[in-house]
Write a protein that holds these residues in place. Structure first.
Motif, PDB file in Angstrom:
ATOM      1  N   VAL A  83      79.532  68.042  80.642  1.00 46.35           N
ATOM      2  CA  VAL A  83      80.014  69.288  81.249  1.00 46.35           C
ATOM      3  C   VAL A  83      81.527  69.443  81.133  1.00 46.35           C
ATOM      4  CG1 VAL A  83      78.092  69.374  82.873  1.00 46.35           C
ATOM      5  CG2 VAL A  83      80.220  68.259  83.558  1.00 46.35           C
ATOM      6  N   THR A  84      82.237  68.378  80.756  1.00 55.12           N
ATOM      7  CA  THR A  84      83.692  68.468  80.587  1.00 55.12           C
ATOM      8  C   THR A  84      84.091  68.272  79.131  1.00 55.12           C
ATOM      9  OG1 THR A  84      83.936  66.090  81.098  1.00 55.12           O
ATOM     10  CG2 THR A  84      84.121  67.634  82.931  1.00 55.12           C
ATOM     11  N   ASP A  85      83.151  68.534  78.242  1.00 59.93           N
ATOM     12  CA  ASP A  85      83.395  68.280  76.821  1.00 59.93           C
ATOM     13  C   ASP A  85      84.383  69.279  76.218  1.00 59.93           C
ATOM     14  OD1 ASP A  85      82.852  67.053  74.213  1.00 59.93           O
ATOM     15  OD2 ASP A  85      81.781  68.892  73.752  1.00 59.93           O
ATOM     16  N   LYS A  86      84.288  70.546  76.627  1.00 58.46           N
ATOM     17  CA  LYS A  86      85.103  71.584  76.019  1.00 58.46           C
ATOM     18  C   LYS A  86      86.244  72.002  76.941  1.00 58.46           C
ATOM     19  CE  LYS A  86      81.336  73.547  73.267  1.00 58.46           C
ATOM     20  NZ  LYS A  86      80.558  74.777  72.959  1.00 58.46           N
ATOM     21  N   GLY A  87      87.311  72.472  76.305  1.00 63.70           N
ATOM     22  CA  GLY A  87      88.414  73.047  77.059  1.00 63.70           C
ATOM     23  C   GLY A  87      89.557  72.088  77.307  1.00 63.70           C
ATOM     24  N   SER A  88      90.767  72.598  77.134  1.00 63.59           N
ATOM     25  CA  SER A  88      91.978  71.835  77.444  1.00 63.59           C
ATOM     26  C   SER A  88      93.144  72.817  77.483  1.00 63.59           C
ATOM     27  CB  SER A  88      92.224  70.735  76.406  1.00 63.59           C
ATOM     28  OG  SER A  88      92.374  71.293  75.113  1.00 63.59           O
ATOM     29  N   GLY A  89      94.248  72.363  78.017  1.00 56.11           N
ATOM     30  CA  GLY A  89      95.422  73.222  78.094  1.00 56.11           C
ATOM     31  C   GLY A  89      96.049  73.451  76.726  1.00 56.11           C
ATOM     32  N   ARG A  90      96.648  74.627  76.559  1.00 55.82           N
ATOM     33  CA  ARG A  90      97.331  74.953  75.314  1.00 55.82           C
ATOM     34  C   ARG A  90      98.833  74.786  75.486  1.00 55.82           C
ATOM     35  NH1 ARG A  90      94.626  80.715  73.445  1.00 55.82           N
ATOM     36  NH2 ARG A  90      92.414  80.166  73.775  1.00 55.82           N
ATOM     37  N   PRO A  91      99.499  74.174  74.526  1.00 52.90           N
ATOM     38  CA  PRO A  91     100.962  74.031  74.622  1.00 52.90           C
ATOM     39  C   PRO A  91     101.664  75.376  74.469  1.00 52.90           C
ATOM     40  CG  PRO A  91     100.148  73.230  72.496  1.00 52.90           C
ATOM     41  CD  PRO A  91      98.940  73.524  73.327  1.00 52.90           C
ATOM     42  N   VAL A  92     102.812  75.498  75.111  1.00 49.31           N
ATOM     43  CA  VAL A  92     103.614  76.723  75.044  1.00 49.31           C
ATOM     44  C   VAL A  92     104.971  76.369  74.455  1.00 49.31           C
ATOM     45  CG1 VAL A  92     104.553  78.660  76.366  1.00 49.31           C
ATOM     46  CG2 VAL A  92     102.436  77.559  77.109  1.00 49.31           C
ATOM     47  N   ASN A  94     108.644  75.760  73.803  1.00 47.66           N
ATOM     48  CA  ASN A  94     109.811  75.515  74.653  1.00 47.66           C
ATOM     49  C   ASN A  94     109.454  75.338  76.124  1.00 47.66           C
ATOM     50  OD1 ASN A  94     111.521  75.790  72.380  1.00 47.66           O
ATOM     51  ND2 ASN A  94     111.598  78.023  72.661  1.00 47.66           N
ATOM     52  N   LYS A  95     108.212  74.932  76.396  1.00 47.09           N
ATOM     53  CA  LYS A  95     107.769  74.696  77.770  1.00 47.09           C
ATOM     54  C   LYS A  95     107.120  73.305  77.842  1.00 47.09           C
ATOM     55  CE  LYS A  95     108.686  78.905  79.297  1.00 47.09           C
ATOM     56  NZ  LYS A  95     109.366  79.380  78.058  1.00 47.09           N
ATOM     57  N   ALA A  96     107.344  72.621  78.952  1.00 43.50           N
ATOM     58  CA  ALA A  96     106.723  71.301  79.141  1.00 43.50           C
ATOM     59  C   ALA A  96     105.310  71.428  79.698  1.00 43.50           C
ATOM     60  CB  ALA A  96     107.571  70.436  80.074  1.00 43.50           C
ATOM     61  N   TYR A  97     105.029  72.542  80.383  1.00 45.34           N
ATOM     62  CA  TYR A  97     103.698  72.721  80.964  1.00 45.34           C
ATOM     63  C   TYR A  97     102.740  73.346  79.954  1.00 45.34           C
ATOM     64  CZ  TYR A  97     105.635  77.412  81.801  1.00 45.34           C
ATOM     65  OH  TYR A  97     106.237  78.636  81.653  1.00 45.34           O
ATOM     66  N   LEU A  98     101.467  73.324  80.279  1.00 39.32           N
ATOM     67  CA  LEU A  98     100.420  73.898  79.432  1.00 39.32           C
ATOM     68  C   LEU A  98      99.885  75.174  80.063  1.00 39.32           C
ATOM     69  CD1 LEU A  98      98.396  70.617  78.631  1.00 39.32           C
ATOM     70  CD2 LEU A  98     100.187  71.673  77.234  1.00 39.32           C
ATOM     71  N   GLU A  99      99.334  76.032  79.235  1.00 39.84           N
ATOM     72  CA  GLU A  99      98.654  77.234  79.718  1.00 39.84           C
ATOM     73  C   GLU A  99      97.147  77.029  79.590  1.00 39.84           C
ATOM     74  OE1 GLU A  99      99.785  79.875  81.114  1.00 39.84           O
ATOM     75  OE2 GLU A  99     101.913  80.064  80.599  1.00 39.84           O
ATOM     76  N   TYR A 100      96.393  77.609  80.526  1.00 41.82           N
ATOM     77  CA  TYR A 100      94.947  77.406  80.560  1.00 41.82           C
ATOM     78  C   TYR A 100      94.238  78.745  80.427  1.00 41.82           C
ATOM     79  CZ  TYR A 100      96.223  72.739  82.025  1.00 41.82           C
ATOM     80  OH  TYR A 100      96.761  71.469  82.067  1.00 41.82           O
ATOM     81  N   TYR A 101      93.242  78.782  79.518  1.00 39.08           N
ATOM     82  CA  TYR A 101      92.513  80.010  79.203  1.00 39.08           C
ATOM     83  C   TYR A 101      91.019  79.788  79.424  1.00 39.08           C
ATOM     84  CZ  TYR A 101      96.914  81.445  77.038  1.00 39.08           C
ATOM     85  OH  TYR A 101      98.229  81.769  76.817  1.00 39.08           O
ATOM     86  N   LEU A 102      90.422  80.709  80.152  1.00 38.58           N
ATOM     87  CA  LEU A 102      89.013  80.575  80.518  1.00 38.58           C
ATOM     88  C   LEU A 102      88.069  80.538  79.314  1.00 38.58           C
ATOM     89  CD1 LEU A 102      87.217  80.274  82.995  1.00 38.58           C
ATOM     90  CD2 LEU A 102      87.021  82.773  83.090  1.00 38.58           C
ATOM     91  N   PRO A 103      88.301  81.336  78.235  1.00 39.53           N
ATOM     92  CA  PRO A 103      87.391  81.277  77.083  1.00 39.53           C
ATOM     93  C   PRO A 103      87.322  79.907  76.414  1.00 39.53           C
ATOM     94  CG  PRO A 103      88.694  83.290  77.006  1.00 39.53           C
ATOM     95  CD  PRO A 103      89.278  82.435  78.091  1.00 39.53           C
ATOM     96  N   ASP A 104      88.306  79.037  76.685  1.00 42.20           N
ATOM     97  CA  ASP A 104      88.279  77.697  76.083  1.00 42.20           C
ATOM     98  C   ASP A 104      87.200  76.813  76.696  1.00 42.20           C
ATOM     99  OD1 ASP A 104      90.383  78.502  74.573  1.00 42.20           O
ATOM    100  OD2 ASP A 104      91.920  77.420  75.707  1.00 42.20           O
ATOM    101  N   TYR A 105      86.693  77.213  77.853  1.00 43.35           N
ATOM    102  CA  TYR A 105      85.695  76.410  78.563  1.00 43.35           C
ATOM    103  C   TYR A 105      84.332  77.083  78.470  1.00 43.35           C
ATOM    104  CZ  TYR A 105      89.814  74.165  80.554  1.00 43.35           C
ATOM    105  OH  TYR A 105      91.004  73.505  80.712  1.00 43.35           O
TER     106      TYR A 105
END
Length: 272
Positions: A83-92, A94-105
């Motif tokens: 159930v946790t196989d798909k999806g992860s944060g996307r790099p941005v 010049n940013k240290a944090y990641l962005e998260y998108y619902l379609p990735d899951y």
């Protein structure tokens, strides 16, 4: 040994349920540990009594139930990874944090999180945890600048729920206060869902739901590693239990034969 292991598992489950963390708004993690730990504790006491008092039935019960506990643990590990196989944060850039998108899951976990009735409880829990309000930082009394904020490694919840998506083009005021840049915002629906109302923020954004999924994925993977270690130990202890069970049966089978042989070897005059 299984009893001592059950104490560790049960303690881990109780610790997960009691710690104040924003990823615990979904109580998925601690209950499997608590149930498995309590089951092992009860069963290990039966096995302990069976081994000490050479009670074959208790040893058989111990091995029988332990087999199903091990099977259930294997099933839970496989389920957690599936159930946790798909999806992860996307790099941005010049940013240290990641962005998260619902379609990735996708899959069961995503469907459960995005359910309106369930999401109402999750978003309320995140709001009550005051995760976003705790994001504020200052250095020698000077508030954090945008450049400083950009270099922070935000948690999935902080990135998805406490700020608007970077693509929206909002202008940074502080960690949870962002104004439209020149009156223009991006085409993402989350851009219009963002609110500077501290009770709203981006709690209804898809990015927030994706952040919850991202946090759950990290937590489930950590718990799965612990479960794999527990599984290996349980299999070792199960083999030891099988050896104790065979030893009990061997002793039970040998005793009547030994007593009969001793009786047969006694001279007749001893009964006079």
């Amino acid at each position: 040994m299984t009893f001592l292991l059950s104490i560790v598992i049960l303690g881990g489950g109780i610790w997960l349920s009691s710690r104040a963390n924003n990823t615990d708004c979904l109580k998925f993690l601690q209950w499997p540990l608590i149930v498995i730990g309590a089951s092992i504790m009860v069963v290990s006491l039966a096995g302990f009594a069976g081994a000490c008092y050479r009670n074959t039935f208790l040893m058989w019960l111990y091995l029988f139930v332990m087999f199903f506990i091990i099977a259930a643990l294997i099933g839970f590990i496989i389920f957690a990874y599936a159930v946790t196989d798909k999806g992860s944060g996307r790099p941005v850039m010049n940013k240290a944090y990641l962005e998260y998108y619902l379609p990735d899951y996708s899959g069961w976990l995503r469907d459960r999180v995005v359910d309106e009735g369930y999401w109402a409880k999750i978003s309320s829990c995140i709001r009550d945890s005051k995760t976003c309000s705790k994001m504020g930082r200052s250095f020698n009394g000077v508030p954090e600048t945008y450049d400083m904020f950009s270099m922070r490694k935000l948690s999935p919840i902080e990135s998805g729920c406490c700020k608007p998506p970077t693509d929206c083009g909002y202008v940074y005021v502080n960690e949870t206060l962002w104004n439209p840049g020149g009156g223009l915002v991006g085409s993402d629906l989350d851009c219009s869902r963002w609110s500077n109302d501290q009770q709203m923020l981006c709690y209804q954004c898809d990015s927030c739901k994706a952040g919850v999924l991202g946090g759950l994925k990290k937590s489930w993977r950590k718990v799965s590693v612990i479960n794999i270690v527990v599984l290996i130990l349980l299999v070792i202890f199960y083999v030891i239990g099988c050896a104790a069970f065979r030893n009990n049966k061997k002793i039970d089978n040998d005793e009547p034969y030994g007593e009969a042989r001793m009786t047969k070897a006694q001279p007749s005059w001893i009964h006079l």
